[in-house]
Scaffold this motif. Structure first.
Motif, PDB file in Angstrom:
ATOM      1  N   ASP A 220      30.633  67.080 -12.259  1.00 11.22           N
ATOM      2  CA  ASP A 220      31.580  65.996 -12.504  1.00 11.22           C
ATOM      3  C   ASP A 220      32.305  65.663 -11.199  1.00 11.22           C
ATOM      4  OD1 ASP A 220      33.563  64.273 -13.287  1.00 11.22           O
ATOM      5  OD2 ASP A 220      34.382  65.567 -14.861  1.00 11.22           O
ATOM      6  N   MET A 221      32.069  64.458 -10.660  1.00  8.02           N
ATOM      7  CA  MET A 221      32.679  64.095  -9.384  1.00  8.02           C
ATOM      8  C   MET A 221      34.198  64.040  -9.456  1.00  8.02           C
ATOM      9  SD  MET A 221      30.588  63.990  -6.926  1.00  8.02           S
ATOM     10  CE  MET A 221      31.556  63.139  -5.672  1.00  8.02           C
ATOM     11  N   ALA A 222      34.748  63.845 -10.644  1.00 11.85           N
ATOM     12  CA  ALA A 222      36.211  63.865 -10.786  1.00 11.85           C
ATOM     13  C   ALA A 222      36.737  65.258 -10.457  1.00 11.85           C
ATOM     14  CB  ALA A 222      36.607  63.455 -12.204  1.00 11.85           C
ATOM     15  N   GLN A 223      35.979  66.286 -10.828  1.00 15.45           N
ATOM     16  CA  GLN A 223      36.372  67.656 -10.507  1.00 15.45           C
ATOM     17  C   GLN A 223      36.206  67.944  -9.014  1.00 15.45           C
ATOM     18  OE1 GLN A 223      37.861  69.777 -12.697  1.00 15.45           O
ATOM     19  NE2 GLN A 223      37.784  67.990 -14.058  1.00 15.45           N
ATOM     20  N   VAL A 224      35.184  67.341  -8.418  1.00 12.55           N
ATOM     21  CA  VAL A 224      35.000  67.477  -6.971  1.00 12.55           C
ATOM     22  C   VAL A 224      36.169  66.834  -6.242  1.00 12.55           C
ATOM     23  CG1 VAL A 224      33.532  66.869  -5.001  1.00 12.55           C
ATOM     24  CG2 VAL A 224      32.496  67.567  -7.168  1.00 12.55           C
ATOM     25  N   ASP A 225      36.619  65.683  -6.725  1.00 10.85           N
ATOM     26  CA  ASP A 225      37.777  65.013  -6.127  1.00 10.85           C
ATOM     27  C   ASP A 225      39.022  65.901  -6.217  1.00 10.85           C
ATOM     28  OD1 ASP A 225      36.241  62.801  -5.528  1.00 10.85           O
ATOM     29  OD2 ASP A 225      36.863  61.665  -7.298  1.00 10.85           O
ATOM     30  N   LYS A 226      39.165  66.588  -7.340  1.00 10.01           N
ATOM     31  CA  LYS A 226      40.303  67.506  -7.499  1.00 10.01           C
ATOM     32  C   LYS A 226      40.202  68.663  -6.507  1.00 10.01           C
ATOM     33  CE  LYS A 226      41.335  66.605 -12.372  1.00 10.01           C
ATOM     34  NZ  LYS A 226      41.415  67.200 -13.747  1.00 10.01           N
ATOM     35  N   PHE A 227      38.976  69.135  -6.279  1.00 14.00           N
ATOM     36  CA  PHE A 227      38.765  70.216  -5.313  1.00 14.00           C
ATOM     37  C   PHE A 227      39.173  69.764  -3.919  1.00 14.00           C
ATOM     38  CE2 PHE A 227      35.992  72.373  -2.209  1.00 14.00           C
ATOM     39  CZ  PHE A 227      36.341  73.699  -2.447  1.00 14.00           C
ATOM     40  N   ILE A 228      38.781  68.542  -3.540  1.00 10.74           N
ATOM     41  CA  ILE A 228      39.162  68.009  -2.229  1.00 10.74           C
ATOM     42  C   ILE A 228      40.681  67.870  -2.138  1.00 10.74           C
ATOM     43  CG2 ILE A 228      39.030  65.985  -0.719  1.00 10.74           C
ATOM     44  CD1 ILE A 228      36.473  67.608  -0.732  1.00 10.74           C
ATOM     45  N   ALA A 229      41.313  67.412  -3.214  1.00  9.29           N
ATOM     46  CA  ALA A 229      42.776  67.290  -3.229  1.00  9.29           C
ATOM     47  C   ALA A 229      43.434  68.652  -3.040  1.00  9.29           C
ATOM     48  CB  ALA A 229      43.234  66.645  -4.542  1.00  9.29           C
ATOM     49  N   SER A 230      42.838  69.676  -3.644  1.00 11.76           N
ATOM     50  CA  SER A 230      43.372  71.040  -3.484  1.00 11.76           C
ATOM     51  C   SER A 230      43.197  71.532  -2.054  1.00 11.76           C
ATOM     52  CB  SER A 230      42.681  71.993  -4.462  1.00 11.76           C
ATOM     53  OG  SER A 230      42.952  71.640  -5.801  1.00 11.76           O
ATOM     54  N   LEU A 231      42.079  71.163  -1.420  1.00 15.47           N
ATOM     55  CA  LEU A 231      41.881  71.509  -0.015  1.00 15.47           C
ATOM     56  C   LEU A 231      42.964  70.878   0.849  1.00 15.47           C
ATOM     57  CD1 LEU A 231      38.014  71.198   0.597  1.00 15.47           C
ATOM     58  CD2 LEU A 231      39.419  73.219   1.079  1.00 15.47           C
ATOM     59  N   LYS A 232      43.253  69.603   0.586  1.00 16.05           N
ATOM     60  CA  LYS A 232      44.286  68.899   1.351  1.00 16.05           C
ATOM     61  C   LYS A 232      45.653  69.538   1.151  1.00 16.05           C
ATOM     62  CE  LYS A 232      42.063  64.327   1.167  1.00 16.05           C
ATOM     63  NZ  LYS A 232      42.197  62.937   0.647  1.00 16.05           N
ATOM     64  N   ALA A 233      45.876  70.057  -0.054  1.00 11.83           N
ATOM     65  CA  ALA A 233      47.172  70.674  -0.369  1.00 11.83           C
ATOM     66  C   ALA A 233      47.253  72.125   0.090  1.00 11.83           C
ATOM     67  CB  ALA A 233      47.422  70.596  -1.876  1.00 11.83           C
ATOM     68  N   GLY A 234      46.166  72.625   0.688  1.00  4.11           N
ATOM     69  CA  GLY A 234      46.161  74.001   1.166  1.00  4.11           C
ATOM     70  C   GLY A 234      46.096  75.030   0.059  1.00  4.11           C
ATOM     71  N   GLN A 235      45.507  74.648  -1.087  1.00  2.00           N
ATOM     72  CA  GLN A 235      45.487  75.526  -2.251  1.00  2.00           C
ATOM     73  C   GLN A 235      44.126  76.182  -2.501  1.00  2.00           C
ATOM     74  OE1 GLN A 235      46.689  72.714  -5.228  1.00  2.00           O
ATOM     75  NE2 GLN A 235      48.861  72.789  -4.662  1.00  2.00           N
ATOM     76  N   VAL A 236      43.197  76.014  -1.565  1.00  2.00           N
ATOM     77  CA  VAL A 236      41.854  76.581  -1.744  1.00  2.00           C
ATOM     78  C   VAL A 236      41.638  77.736  -0.771  1.00  2.00           C
ATOM     79  CG1 VAL A 236      39.374  76.149  -1.551  1.00  2.00           C
ATOM     80  CG2 VAL A 236      40.863  74.410  -2.564  1.00  2.00           C
ATOM     81  N   ASN A 237      41.165  78.848  -1.298  1.00  2.00           N
ATOM     82  CA  ASN A 237      40.796  79.988  -0.462  1.00  2.00           C
ATOM     83  C   ASN A 237      39.270  80.053  -0.415  1.00  2.00           C
ATOM     84  OD1 ASN A 237      40.488  82.358   0.923  1.00  2.00           O
ATOM     85  ND2 ASN A 237      41.260  83.689  -0.713  1.00  2.00           N
ATOM     86  N   LEU A 238      38.677  79.481   0.628  1.00  2.00           N
ATOM     87  CA  LEU A 238      37.229  79.422   0.720  1.00  2.00           C
ATOM     88  C   LEU A 238      36.578  80.794   0.819  1.00  2.00           C
ATOM     89  CD1 LEU A 238      36.675  76.356   3.085  1.00  2.00           C
ATOM     90  CD2 LEU A 238      36.208  76.484   0.641  1.00  2.00           C
ATOM     91  N   ALA A 239      37.326  81.753   1.315  1.00  2.00           N
ATOM     92  CA  ALA A 239      36.774  83.105   1.465  1.00  2.00           C
ATOM     93  C   ALA A 239      36.343  83.684   0.128  1.00  2.00           C
ATOM     94  CB  ALA A 239      37.795  84.022   2.130  1.00  2.00           C
ATOM     95  N   THR A 240      36.940  83.202  -0.966  1.00  2.00           N
ATOM     96  CA  THR A 240      36.583  83.716  -2.295  1.00  2.00           C
ATOM     97  C   THR A 240      35.855  82.669  -3.133  1.00  2.00           C
ATOM     98  OG1 THR A 240      38.738  83.036  -3.209  1.00  2.00           O
ATOM     99  CG2 THR A 240      38.571  85.265  -2.288  1.00  2.00           C
TER     100      THR A 240
END
Length: 441
Positions: A220-240
Motif C-alpha cells: 500500500d503506497m499510502a503506508q510507504v508515504d507514512k514510512f517516508i514521513a516517519s523518516l523525515k520526522a526522525g522516527q525510523v531506526n533503520l538498524a532494526t
C-alpha cells in the motif's frame, strides 16, 4: 516617360529589399520572445532538454521526422550532461534566463517547476494515459506533465549464460529468495562465467537500488508515504528495519560476486551492457532503458529478462517476486520565456508522439520505451520491455519511488558508494540515510 519608369522601378526594388530584410530579421532561436514566430510561418524553433542520454540519437531522429511532417517547426534536442541532474540543469538554464521550451524531468521534480510550466490538463492525451500515469504530477486538479515512459528495473539476466549455468532452459520464477539468487550466482561462476557486475554510479545506487528499501515496506503506497514521513520526522531506526536490512543483505551477496570487487567504484555505466551483452557476466542490476546499449554488444542472442531483487528467504515476502516499475520521465512545457507559438508547437510535438504512427514507432520501436498510453498498442520491441510488461500484467509490480527529493540520488548514492567500497559499515550507512531524511522539508 522612360525616366518615370526608372524611378518607379527603383522604388519597387527598394520596397522589395525592405520586405526581405524584415522577413529575415523576424527569425530567431532559443525561446526569446522576439524569435518565436507563428506555427505556420516556418520560423518557430523549440528546444527539448533531454535527460535520457541513452535515447539521444533516437530523439534527434524523431525531431527530424516531426519537422518533416511539420515544416513550420524546428525541434532542437539539448542533452543534460552525462551523469547530471535534470533538475539542476533546468534550474541553471532558468537562472540564465534561457530555459528550453520543453524539459524532460524526473517525476519528483515536476512540482518544483509548477509555477513556471504550462497546465497541460486540456490536452487530449490525458484521457488516454494508463492508470496513475498523471497522479504524481497533478496539483490542485491540474496536470503539469506529459508521461513519457514506464520504466522498470531489477536484475537483468542474459538467458544464454544462465541457461548454460543451470543446464537447461532457465525459469526466472525459480528465483524467489536471496538463497535462490545466490545459488544462481554460484551456478554461473561454476560454468566459467562471472555472476554479475554492479554499476557504481550514484544514480543507480541512490535512485534505484536504495529506494527498494522504501517501496518494499508495504504494498500500500499510502503506508510507504507514512514510512517516508516517519523518516523525515526522525522516527525510523533503520538498524532494526527488516526490509532495509534484508535489501542490504542482498547487496552484500552482490558485492561478494561482483566482477569488479577489486575496484568496485572504477566501473562506468558503459561497462555493464558490454559485460552482459558479450556474455562475460550473467546478471546486471539495471533497468529496461539499457536495452539499446546491451543489444549493441549482442548481435546473436537477444534473449534477456528481469529478476526481482529478493529481500529475504521467505518467498511470500512482498518484493521478492515483484519488479519495480513506474512512469519515470515526464516532459513539461515552459511558460515563462517561451512564446505562445512555441508553446503550441511543443504541444503539437507531444501529441505527435502519442497519436502519429511515426511518433509511436519512435517511442516503442526506436527508443524501446514502454508507453504510458493505452491507445498505443504496439508490443514492446525488446525483451526487457516485454519482461516488464509481463510482470505488470501478472500483478507482480512494485511501485517505483518516483517522488524522491532531487538530491536523494547524489547524496545517498554517495553513501551507497562508500558501502560498496567498504569505506563504511551498515550502521554508518543507516545513520547517513536517517540524517539525510531529517533535512528534507
Amino acid at each position: 516617360m522612360r525616366k518615370f519608369k526608372r524611378v518607379q522601378w527603383m522604388v519597387m526594388l527598394l520596397l522589395l529589399v525592405m520586405v526581405v530584410s524584415a522577413c529575415g530579421g523576424s527569425g530567431g532561436d532559443g525561446n526569446s520572445a522576439s524569435g518565436g514566430g507563428s506555427a505556420d510561418s516556418g520560423n518557430v524553433k523549440i528546444t527539448l532538454l533531454n535527460s535520457k542520454g541513452e535515447i539521444l540519437s533516437q530523439l534527434e531522429d524523431a525531431a527530424k521526422a516531426f519537422q518533416k511532417d511539420n515544416p513550420g517547426i524546428t525541434v532542437e534536442i539539448q542533452p543534460v550532461p552525462a551523469g547530471g541532474s535534470p533538475f539542476e540543469r533546468a534550474s541553471a538554464l532558468y537562472a540564465s534566463g534561457n530555459p528550453p521550451t520543453m524539459i524532460m524531468l524526473d517525476t519528483g521534480d515536476v512540482e518544483k517547476f509548477k509555477d513556471r510550466i504550462l497546465d497541460l490538463s486540456g490536452e487530449k492525451w490525458n484521457k488516454d494515459t494508463v492508470e496513475n500515469a498523471t497522479t504524481n504530477t497533478t496539483f490542485d486538479g491540474k496536470n503539469y506533465a506529459f508521461p513519457l515512459a514506464v520504466e522498470g528495473y531489477g536484475f537483468i539476466y542474459n538467458k544464454a549464460v544462465v541457461d548454460k549455468a543451470v543446464g537447461g532452459s532457465f525459469d526466472p520464477t525459480t528465483i524467489k529468495t536471496r538463497n535462490d539468487l545466490e545459488k544462481l550466482f554460484q551456478q554461473i561462476e561454476a560454468s566459467g562465467k562471472k555472476a554479475l557486475v554492479i554499476s557504481p554510479m550514484d544514480w543507480s545506487l541512490g535512485a534505484h537500488y536504495l529506494p527498494l528499501a522504501y517501496a518494499g515496506q508495504n504494498k500500500d503506497m499510502a503506508q510507504v508515504d507514512k514510512f517516508i514521513a516517519s523518516l523525515k520526522a526522525g522516527q525510523v531506526n533503520l538498524a532494526t528495519n527488516p526490509v532495509f536490512n534484508g535489501l542490504m543483505d542482498t547487496f552484500d551477496v552482490m558485492m561478494k560476486y561482483n566482477i569488479d570487487q577489486a575496484s568496485p567504484l572504477a566501473g562506468a555505466y558503459e561497462r555493464g551492457p558490454e559485460l552482459l551483452g558479450k556474455g562475460e557476466v550473467g546478471v546486471w542490476f539495471m533497468g529496461n532503458w539499457a536495452w539499446p546499449q546491451i543489444s549493441g554488444f549482442d548481435t546473436a542472442n537477444k534473449e534477456y529478462g528481469f529478476l526481482p531483487v529478493p529481500i529475504s528467504n521467505n518467498a511470500d515476502d512482498y518484493g521478492n517476486q515483484e519488479i519495480s516499475s513506474a512512469v519515470s520521465k515526464r516532459i513539461v512545457i515552459d511558460k515563462e520565456k517561451s512564446t505562445p507559438e512555441q508553446q503550441e508547437a511543443a504541444k503539437k510535438f507531444l501529441s505527435w508522439i502519442v497519436y502519429d504512427a511515426k511518433g509511436q514507432d519512435f517511442l516503442v520501436n526506436k527508443a524501446n520505451i514502454i508507453p504510458a498510453f493505452k491507445n498505443i498498442t504496439l508490443p514492446a520491441a525488446d525483451p526487457l520491455g516485454k519482461s516488464i510488461q509481463e510482470y505488470i500484467a501478472k500483478g507482480k509490480s512494485e511501485q517505483s519511488m518516483s517522488m524522491l527529493p532531487a538530491d536523494h540520488w547524489s547524496k545517498l548514492g554517495s553513501s551507497m558508494q562508500k558501502y560498496l567500497a567498504k569505506q563504511g559499515d551498515r550502521a554508518t550507512l543507516a545513520k547517513e540515510i536517517e540524517d539525510y531524511w531529517k533535512t528534507v522539508k
